[in-house]
Structure formats: structure tokens, C-alpha cells
Design a protein around this motif. Structure first.
Motif, PDB file in Angstrom:
ATOM      1  N   ILE A   2      41.704  18.327  11.083  1.00 32.62           N
ATOM      2  CA  ILE A   2      42.286  17.336  10.193  1.00 32.62           C
ATOM      3  C   ILE A   2      42.033  15.937  10.751  1.00 32.62           C
ATOM      4  N   ASN A   3      41.690  15.011   9.873  1.00 33.30           N
ATOM      5  CA  ASN A   3      41.475  13.624  10.258  1.00 33.30           C
ATOM      6  C   ASN A   3      42.752  12.835   9.994  1.00 33.30           C
ATOM      7  N   ILE A   4      43.118  12.000  10.922  1.00 39.83           N
ATOM      8  CA  ILE A   4      44.336  11.208  10.800  1.00 39.83           C
ATOM      9  C   ILE A   4      43.962   9.730  10.668  1.00 39.83           C
ATOM     10  N   VAL A   5      44.466   9.098   9.613  1.00 35.53           N
ATOM     11  CA  VAL A   5      44.269   7.667   9.411  1.00 35.53           C
ATOM     12  C   VAL A   5      45.644   7.049   9.195  1.00 35.53           C
ATOM     13  N   VAL A   6      45.901   5.926   9.880  1.00 37.59           N
ATOM     14  CA  VAL A   6      47.249   5.343   9.849  1.00 37.59           C
ATOM     15  C   VAL A   6      47.177   3.834   9.635  1.00 37.59           C
ATOM     16  N   PRO A   8      48.246   0.068  10.837  1.00 36.09           N
ATOM     17  CA  PRO A   8      48.446  -0.508  12.175  1.00 36.09           C
ATOM     18  C   PRO A   8      49.916  -0.783  12.489  1.00 36.09           C
ATOM     19  N   GLU A   9      50.789  -0.772  11.472  1.00 39.37           N
ATOM     20  CA  GLU A   9      52.216  -1.014  11.701  1.00 39.37           C
ATOM     21  C   GLU A   9      52.940   0.203  12.271  1.00 39.37           C
ATOM     22  N   CYS A  10      52.254   1.336  12.338  1.00 36.46           N
ATOM     23  CA  CYS A  10      52.861   2.543  12.896  1.00 36.46           C
ATOM     24  C   CYS A  10      53.142   2.336  14.386  1.00 36.46           C
ATOM     25  N   PRO A  11      53.997   3.178  14.979  1.00 33.08           N
ATOM     26  CA  PRO A  11      54.235   3.076  16.428  1.00 33.08           C
ATOM     27  C   PRO A  11      52.918   3.167  17.205  1.00 33.08           C
ATOM     28  N   MET A  12      52.856   2.466  18.329  1.00 32.53           N
ATOM     29  CA  MET A  12      51.618   2.371  19.114  1.00 32.53           C
ATOM     30  C   MET A  12      51.078   3.745  19.497  1.00 32.53           C
ATOM     31  N   GLU A  13      51.963   4.694  19.843  1.00 33.80           N
ATOM     32  CA  GLU A  13      51.486   6.036  20.211  1.00 33.80           C
ATOM     33  C   GLU A  13      50.747   6.685  19.044  1.00 33.80           C
ATOM     34  N   THR A  14      51.241   6.463  17.818  1.00 29.75           N
ATOM     35  CA  THR A  14      50.619   7.025  16.622  1.00 29.75           C
ATOM     36  C   THR A  14      49.264   6.376  16.379  1.00 29.75           C
ATOM     37  N   VAL A  15      49.207   5.049  16.517  1.00 26.42           N
ATOM     38  CA  VAL A  15      47.953   4.319  16.316  1.00 26.42           C
ATOM     39  C   VAL A  15      46.908   4.789  17.321  1.00 26.42           C
ATOM     40  N   GLN A  16      47.300   4.950  18.581  1.00 28.57           N
ATOM     41  CA  GLN A  16      46.362   5.368  19.617  1.00 28.57           C
ATOM     42  C   GLN A  16      45.876   6.797  19.412  1.00 28.57           C
ATOM     43  N   ALA A  17      46.717   7.652  18.860  1.00 29.85           N
ATOM     44  CA  ALA A  17      46.335   9.052  18.660  1.00 29.85           C
ATOM     45  C   ALA A  17      45.534   9.274  17.382  1.00 29.85           C
ATOM     46  N   ALA A  18      45.540   8.301  16.472  1.00 28.21           N
ATOM     47  CA  ALA A  18      44.881   8.471  15.165  1.00 28.21           C
ATOM     48  C   ALA A  18      43.358   8.394  15.297  1.00 28.21           C
ATOM     49  N   ASP A  19      42.675   9.008  14.332  1.00 27.71           N
ATOM     50  CA  ASP A  19      41.213   8.917  14.274  1.00 27.71           C
ATOM     51  C   ASP A  19      40.767   7.560  13.747  1.00 27.71           C
ATOM     52  N   MET A  20      41.523   7.006  12.793  1.00 24.60           N
ATOM     53  CA  MET A  20      41.196   5.709  12.196  1.00 24.60           C
ATOM     54  C   MET A  20      42.476   4.931  11.940  1.00 24.60           C
ATOM     55  N   SER A  23      44.135  -0.920   6.913  1.00 27.22           N
ATOM     56  CA  SER A  23      45.022  -1.350   5.835  1.00 27.22           C
ATOM     57  C   SER A  23      45.112  -0.268   4.762  1.00 27.22           C
ATOM     58  N   THR A  24      45.973  -0.500   3.804  1.00 27.55           N
ATOM     59  CA  THR A  24      46.117   0.439   2.696  1.00 27.55           C
ATOM     60  C   THR A  24      44.788   0.585   1.961  1.00 27.55           C
ATOM     61  N   GLU A  25      44.106  -0.520   1.740  1.00 24.96           N
ATOM     62  CA  GLU A  25      42.804  -0.490   1.064  1.00 24.96           C
ATOM     63  C   GLU A  25      41.781   0.313   1.870  1.00 24.96           C
ATOM     64  N   PHE A  26      41.764   0.110   3.199  1.00 25.31           N
ATOM     65  CA  PHE A  26      40.857   0.852   4.071  1.00 25.31           C
ATOM     66  C   PHE A  26      41.145   2.348   3.994  1.00 25.31           C
ATOM     67  N   GLY A  37      37.730  19.081  -0.151  1.00 21.95           N
ATOM     68  CA  GLY A  37      38.115  20.155   0.747  1.00 21.95           C
ATOM     69  C   GLY A  37      38.421  19.706   2.162  1.00 21.95           C
ATOM     70  N   SER A  38      38.040  18.477   2.518  1.00 18.67           N
ATOM     71  CA  SER A  38      38.363  18.014   3.869  1.00 18.67           C
ATOM     72  C   SER A  38      39.846  17.680   3.941  1.00 18.67           C
ATOM     73  N   LYS A  39      40.398  17.780   5.133  1.00 15.84           N
ATOM     74  CA  LYS A  39      41.831  17.594   5.314  1.00 15.84           C
ATOM     75  C   LYS A  39      42.093  16.259   6.004  1.00 15.84           C
ATOM     76  N   TRP A  40      43.062  15.530   5.426  1.00 13.94           N
ATOM     77  CA  TRP A  40      43.415  14.214   5.951  1.00 13.94           C
ATOM     78  C   TRP A  40      44.920  14.101   6.088  1.00 13.94           C
ATOM     79  N   GLY A  41      45.335  13.453   7.124  1.00 14.11           N
ATOM     80  CA  GLY A  41      46.735  13.096   7.311  1.00 14.11           C
ATOM     81  C   GLY A  41      46.836  11.589   7.289  1.00 14.11           C
ATOM     82  N   ILE A  42      47.778  11.063   6.521  1.00 16.49           N
ATOM     83  CA  ILE A  42      47.922   9.617   6.382  1.00 16.49           C
ATOM     84  C   ILE A  42      49.285   9.218   6.922  1.00 16.49           C
ATOM     85  N   GLY A  43      49.279   8.243   7.830  1.00 13.36           N
ATOM     86  CA  GLY A  43      50.523   7.759   8.420  1.00 13.36           C
ATOM     87  C   GLY A  43      50.800   6.337   7.965  1.00 13.36           C
ATOM     88  N   THR A  44      52.026   6.087   7.576  1.00 12.49           N
ATOM     89  CA  THR A  44      52.420   4.750   7.162  1.00 12.49           C
ATOM     90  C   THR A  44      53.658   4.342   7.938  1.00 12.49           C
TER      91      THR A  44
END
Length: 194
Positions: A2-6, A8-20, A23-26, A37-44
Motif C-alpha cells: 500500500i502507498n501512503i500519501v499524507v 504536510p500538516e500531519c504529525p512529523m512521524e506520519t510525514v516521515q513514514a509516508a511514501d509521499m 497538498s490536497t491537489e497533489f 486496483g492499486s492500494k492507497w492510504g491517505i492521511g490528513t
């Protein structure tokens, strides 16, 4: 996988662990360009969800309270008491389950730094000024929920349900337009927006 995209306002640990990170547009562009079929996790940011939940409560509470009060004030107090008990139960259950998951610190490196006992909030001038200002602002704000309904009833003949519907206008506007405005303003220079 699974790919994780978050955001930048997320907690620093989350930002550092994310794949990308972006911004919302990005995030939208990334998710729209991936193969099916690809799996994505989105953090806000959590405050976004909290603000939405608070505004939904601020919308529903006065409306429901207005209609209940118009029907029977006793029912209004009963529902208020039951919702308070439900909230207390939820908090108790979550605190109890969180307490069971706490880990013991494995070393002194994880401990918070100790402070000398001399730092008192009663001697912190800026803190006391901020607290005094908060009390003034809260007192003025709370007048909206205590004396303003009496004024609307006395001078304009509003019913309780009409007052509840009137109080719901602002949160409804926030719920409907906040995310649209945030998205439209994204990428603009801050001073230019202000």
C-alpha cells in the motif's frame, strides 16, 4: 503493498513514514493517476475532521434542542442528560482501553525532561494575559447561547425551533463551504489571501 500519501500538516512521524507528502491537489493528482486496483492510504490532519465533527454538532444540537424545547422542556433536559451520559461512557471506554495499551518506557531516553519546581503559571505574565483574554472572549461568545435566544423570543416572537434553525445557519455554511474555500485558496500566497 500500500502507498501512503499524507498532508504536510500531519504529525512529523506520519510525514516521515509516508511514501509521499503534498497538498490536497497533489494527493488528488497522485490518486487519479494510479492504475486501477492499486492500494492507497491517505492521511490528513486530524483538526480537519475534528472541525467538521464540531460543526455538525453545532448544527444539529441547536436545531434538535429547539424542537425538543418547543415540544416539552422536560424532554430537552432528559435528552441532554442522556447524551452527557453517553459521552461520558465513550470517554471512559476509550480511556480505559488506551490505558491498557500504554507501554512502559524501556529507558530513561524516552522520559520527558524534568523541570525545576519554580516554573509556575501564576508567575507567567503572557500566559495570564492569554487566559484573561480567553475568559473575556468566552463570556461574550456564550452570551450568544444564553441571552440572544431570549431577545429573539421577546422582541421578534421567534419560537424555540426557529431559534435553533437560526443558530444552525453558521455551522451549515462552514460544513458546506470550508473545504471548497480551503481548496480554492490552496497554493495562493498567504498575505495575498489575507
Amino acid at each position: 503493498d500500500i502507498n501512503i500519501v499524507v498532508h504536510p500538516e500531519c504529525p512529523m512521524e506520519t510525514v516521515q513514514a509516508a511514501d509521499m507528502v503534498g497538498s490536497t491537489e497533489f494527493i488528488r493528482e497522485q490518486v487519479n493517476s494510479v492504475p486501477p486496483g492499486s492500494k492507497w492510504g491517505i492521511g490528513t490532519e486530524v483538526s480537519l475532521v475534528n472541525r467538521l465533527a464540531i460543526n455538525i454538532g453545532m448544527m444539529l444540537g441547536p436545531v434538535a434542542g429547539g424542537f425538543l424545547a418547543e415540544w416539552d422542556y422536560g424532554l430537552l433536559y432528559l435528552v441532554d442528560g442522556l447524551t452527557c451520559l453517553a459521552a461520558a461512557t465513550v470517554v471512559f471506554v476509550f480511556l480505559r482501553s488506551a490505558r491498557g495499551r500504554e507501554e512502559e518506557p524501556s529507558s530513561t531516553a524516552n522520559r520527558a525532561p524534568e523541570t525545576s519546581g519554580s516554573a509556575s503559571p501564576w508567575r507567567d505574565g503572557p500566559f495570564l494575559a492569554a487566559m484573561a483574554l480567553t475568559i473575556v472572549v468566552a463570556s461574550i461568545f456564550l452570551q450568544n447561547y444564553s441571552t440572544f435566544p431570549i431577545y429573539l423570543e421577546s422582541f421578534y416572537g421567534f419560537t424555540e425551533s426557529s431559534i435553533g434553525l437560526l443558530f444552525a445557519i453558521n455551522p451549515v455554511m462552514i460544513i458546506l463551504f470550508e473545504m471548497i474555500l480551503v481548496r480554492r485558496l490552496e497554493g495562493h500566497r498567504t498575505l495575498r489571501v489575507v
